[in-house]
Design an enzyme around this catalytic site. Structure first.
Site, PDB file in Angstrom:
ATOM      1  N   HIS A 214       1.247  -0.771  -0.178  1.00 21.89           N
ATOM      2  CA  HIS A 214       0.055  -0.187  -0.239  1.00 21.89           C
ATOM      3  C   HIS A 214       0.836   1.151   0.486  1.00 21.89           C
ATOM      4  O   HIS A 214       0.378   2.594  -0.499  1.00 21.89           O
ATOM      5  CB  HIS A 214      -1.085   0.206   1.333  1.00 21.89           C
ATOM      6  CG  HIS A 214      -2.051  -0.941   0.551  1.00 21.89           C
ATOM      7  ND1 HIS A 214      -1.928  -2.192   1.361  1.00 21.89           N
ATOM      8  CD2 HIS A 214      -3.071  -0.662   0.314  1.00 21.89           C
ATOM      9  CE1 HIS A 214      -2.997  -2.520   0.915  1.00 21.89           C
ATOM     10  NE2 HIS A 214      -4.232  -1.966   0.016  1.00 21.89           N
ATOM     11  N   ASP A 481      -4.783  -8.531  -3.948  1.00 21.83           N
ATOM     12  CA  ASP A 481      -4.802  -9.533  -3.044  1.00 21.83           C
ATOM     13  C   ASP A 481      -4.900 -10.617  -3.667  1.00 21.83           C
ATOM     14  O   ASP A 481      -3.978 -11.494  -3.107  1.00 21.83           O
ATOM     15  CB  ASP A 481      -5.994  -9.065  -2.334  1.00 21.83           C
ATOM     16  CG  ASP A 481      -5.927  -8.041  -1.011  1.00 21.83           C
ATOM     17  OD1 ASP A 481      -4.281  -8.198  -0.872  1.00 21.83           O
ATOM     18  OD2 ASP A 481      -6.154  -6.828  -1.189  1.00 21.83           O
ATOM     19  N   CYS A 528      -9.346  -3.652 -10.319  1.00 17.82           N
ATOM     20  CA  CYS A 528      -9.248  -1.641  -9.841  1.00 17.82           C
ATOM     21  C   CYS A 528      -7.977  -2.465  -9.110  1.00 17.82           C
ATOM     22  O   CYS A 528      -7.417  -1.209  -8.560  1.00 17.82           O
ATOM     23  CB  CYS A 528     -10.294  -1.830  -9.092  1.00 17.82           C
ATOM     24  SG  CYS A 528     -10.923  -2.486  -6.919  1.00 17.82           S
TER      25      CYS A 528
HETATM   26  C1  PEP Z   1      -6.845  -5.252  -4.275  1.00 18.08           C
HETATM   27  O1  PEP Z   1      -6.413  -6.115  -3.935  1.00 18.08           O
HETATM   28  O2  PEP Z   1      -6.570  -5.190  -5.853  1.00 18.08           O
HETATM   29  C2  PEP Z   1      -7.186  -3.398  -4.823  1.00 18.08           C
HETATM   30  C3  PEP Z   1      -7.684  -2.613  -5.035  1.00 18.08           C
HETATM   31  O3  PEP Z   1      -7.266  -3.172  -2.557  1.00 18.08           O
HETATM   32  P1  PEP Z   1      -5.602  -2.903  -2.143  1.00 18.08           P
HETATM   33  O4  PEP Z   1      -4.799  -2.624  -2.299  1.00 18.08           O
HETATM   34  O5  PEP Z   1      -6.853  -1.957  -1.538  1.00 18.08           O
HETATM   35  O6  PEP Z   1      -5.741  -4.195  -1.134  1.00 18.08           O
HETATM   36 MG    MG Z   2      -6.770  -5.678  -1.749  1.00 16.84          MG
END
Ligand code: PEP
Ligand code: MG
Length: 591
Positions: A214, A481, A528
């Protein structure tokens, strides 16, 4: 001497500037530029702080001597002498004055910067006794910082290094100095990165972290070159060294020679020209050569990011990571009104375009607060994270749901739930959404309609789509994830980053299967995760049938360029071949 450090490329482009090493003091210190007229006052603040510590040591010495020669511990007397000597050291004082006068650093920043400079010299000493004096230097610097903050001084020995707090919290800078600055730290939390969004740093380097950690995601959203996982960078680079970040290659060049500097300067200008050219696509609709309309959405972290999304030509927000509203608040969560105002700002900022607000996803590498980092759980990525955390605290979750529903009265809002995997969690979540509506009805408060979506980011969810398709209006694939959990690779761990592979056949099968199933059922599906903004994967995702991509605003135009050049019909056949490969990455590279 010029040398290079290799890490992981996070955000594109070239940055050239001077290194700012974030000090590892236990005391959180503010970092900001002062006005030239404040230099004397700032130097005075350090002097007053230092004098307070000197006085304290003198008092202690007097009381020790008072004990009489027998009781007075020799070690303590010697230690106090060393502390006094260090406090009066010309290099410490001269250095602090230099950072304040020449660089306009505030007093605390100057002190911790000089601490880093001298600490490095101690590290290089052969004599073990002298090397160990570094701990004393850290201790007295910390006392001076505390004295400057007006806090009580204590002579308690410092805790072990691992227990130390980072000092990056308040690094808010203004733009009074024009030398580009490059921040180097061992580690930065996502909340730290968010603080830096307001800062003037031209680039970031961290020792640890993976490409989709993140921290890296926030760095990418800031659209400035960054390299993570550059292992020993915070030890190898010295304060104020000239540094080049090659964000495309994931390389850091330290102390570059004039020839290297000129070469990267050229690359930097080239990069800016390329980006300038892309802006011509801003108003061009994202349609493939064979007429397929593609939705390009933005990922945002804060309501204010909506402006950047609009400027980049996003047709909506596909992922608003609401957890950033919850971070760095010493555990005090935002109340309903505060959240409502924040979601409303994002929705109004998007000027009628849809905004997908994801409910809070804290845990794993997104602690609520640095100081509250969850070290009690062995496997935080598999622990109480995202919807699990929300369902474990229904009052907190209901507060967020009510705030989102209220904000939905001001525009088009979608509600997105992260990390779901069990049918029981889905039912529980739906029941709480209903309850939030009832609570608002009972209070007579207005709210708007929302579409409800689920993130598909755990393999078990991708393999049991039926239940998700039954309950949800849309799905959004969180590839960051999904890859982590499919391949058992911690997305924040640079030591296994080479195995974190979006093109692993198992990952592709889960992504393609989810898209195909949604398309067959007429259910809206989007990606996403970071895959959506990776231009080397745009054609593959189009070939899999994806028509909605959500990414950092900075990536939208480059992805649009790929879309405009693509023939989605032809890519479908090619994507099937890629997925049948043992090593799909090889075919992608050849294409
Ligand atoms: C993901 O896991 O791809 C996602 C968009 O959520 P985050 O990156 O905030 O875990
Ligand atoms: Mg995620």
């Amino acid at each position: 001497m010029t040398f290079a450090i290799h890490g992981l490329a996070v955000a594109r482009g070239i940055a050239i500037g001077r290194a700012v090493l974030v000090a590892s003091s236990r005391v959180d210190v503010a970092h900001y530029f002062i006005e030239a007229s404040q230099v004397d006052a700032e130097i005075d603040r350090v002097r007053i702080g230092r004098n307070a510590v000197v006085d304290e040591i003198h008092r202690l010495q007097a009381s020790v001597i008072h004990m009489g020669p027998k009781e007075a511990p020799h070690e303590l007397i010697a230690l106090l002498d060393v502390h006094l000597m260090l406090l009066q050291d010309d290099e410490l004082i001269g250095g602090v004055k230099h950072w304040i006068t020449d660089r306009l650093y505030n007093a605390e920043w100057a002190l911790t910067t000089q601490l880093e400079v001298i600490a490095r010299q101690f590290d290089e000493m052969e004599d073990e006794y002298l090397r160990e004096r570094k701990a004393d230097l850290e201790q007295i610097t910390e006392k001076v910082l505390l004295a400057m903050q007006g806090e009580a001084l204590s002579m308690v020995p410092p805790p072990k290094r691992a227990e130390r707090k980072t000092s990056q919290q308040d690094l808010l800078l203004d733009d009074t100095v024009d030398v580009p600055l490059i921040l180097i730290a061992h580690e930065l939390s996502p909340a730290d990165m968010l603080q830096f969004k307001q800062s003037v740093f031209a680039g970031f380097i961290t020792d640890v972290g993976g490409k989709t950690s993140h921290t890296a995601i926030v760095a990418r959203s800031m659209d400035i070159p960054a390299v993570v996982g550059a292992r020993l960078s915070s030890q190898l680079v010295r304060q104020d060294d000239w540094v080049i970040i090659d964000g495309d290659a994931g390389v850091v060049v330290v102390d570059p020679s004039p020839i290297i500097l000129a070469e990267y300067g050229f690359k930097q200008r080239q990069h800016e020209l390329d980006r300038g050219r892309l802006t011509r696509l801003l108003h061009t609709p994202a349609v493939t050569l064979d007429g397929q309309k593609i939705e390009l959405l933005a990922n945002i972290e804060m309501p204010e990011d909506a402006l950047g999304a609009i400027k980049a030509g996003a047709v909506g927000v596909g992922l608003f990571r609401s957890e950033f509203l919850f971070m760095g608040r010493q555990g005090k969560l935002p109340n309903e009104e505060e959240q409502y105002q924040a979601y409303r700002r994002a929705i109004e900022g998007m000027q009628g375009l849809p905004v997908t607000i994801r409910t809070v996803d804290v845990g794993a590498d997104k602690p609520l607060d640095n100081a509250l980092q969850d070290e009690a759980h062995l496997n935080p990525a598999l622990g109480l994270r995202a919807i699990r955390w929300s369902l474990a605290d229904p009052a907190m979750f209901l507060t967020q749901l009510r705030a989102i529903l209220r904000a939905a009265a001001h525009g088009q809002a979608n509600l997105l739930i992260p990390m779901l995997v069990h049918a029981s969690e889905i039912r529980h979540t739906m029941a709480l959404i209903d309850r939030a509506r009832v609570e608002l009805d009972n209070r007579g408060v207005a709210y708007g309609p929302v579409k409800i979506g689920a993130m598909i980011e755990i393999p078990a969810a991708a393999l049991t789509l039926k239940v998700f398709l039954k309950y949800f209006d849309f799905l959004s694939i969180g590839t960051n994830d999904l890859i982590q959990y499919t391949l058992a690779i911690d997305r924040a761990d640079e030591s296994v980053a080479h195995l974190y592979d979006p093109l692993h056949p198992a990952v592709l099968r889960l992504v393609a299967g989810t898209i195909a199933e949604c398309n067959a059922q007429g259910k809206h599906v989007s990606v996403c995760g970071e895959m959506a903004g990776d231009t080397s994967l745009t054609r593959l995702l189009l070939g899999m049938g994806l028509r909605s991509f959500s990414m950092h605003p900075a990536q939208i135009l480059a992805v649009k360029q790929e879309v405009l050049r693509a023939d989605a019909g032809k890519l479908a056949l090619w994507a099937e071949q890629v997925m049948a490969d043992d090593e799909p990455g090889l075919r992608i590279m050849k294409h």
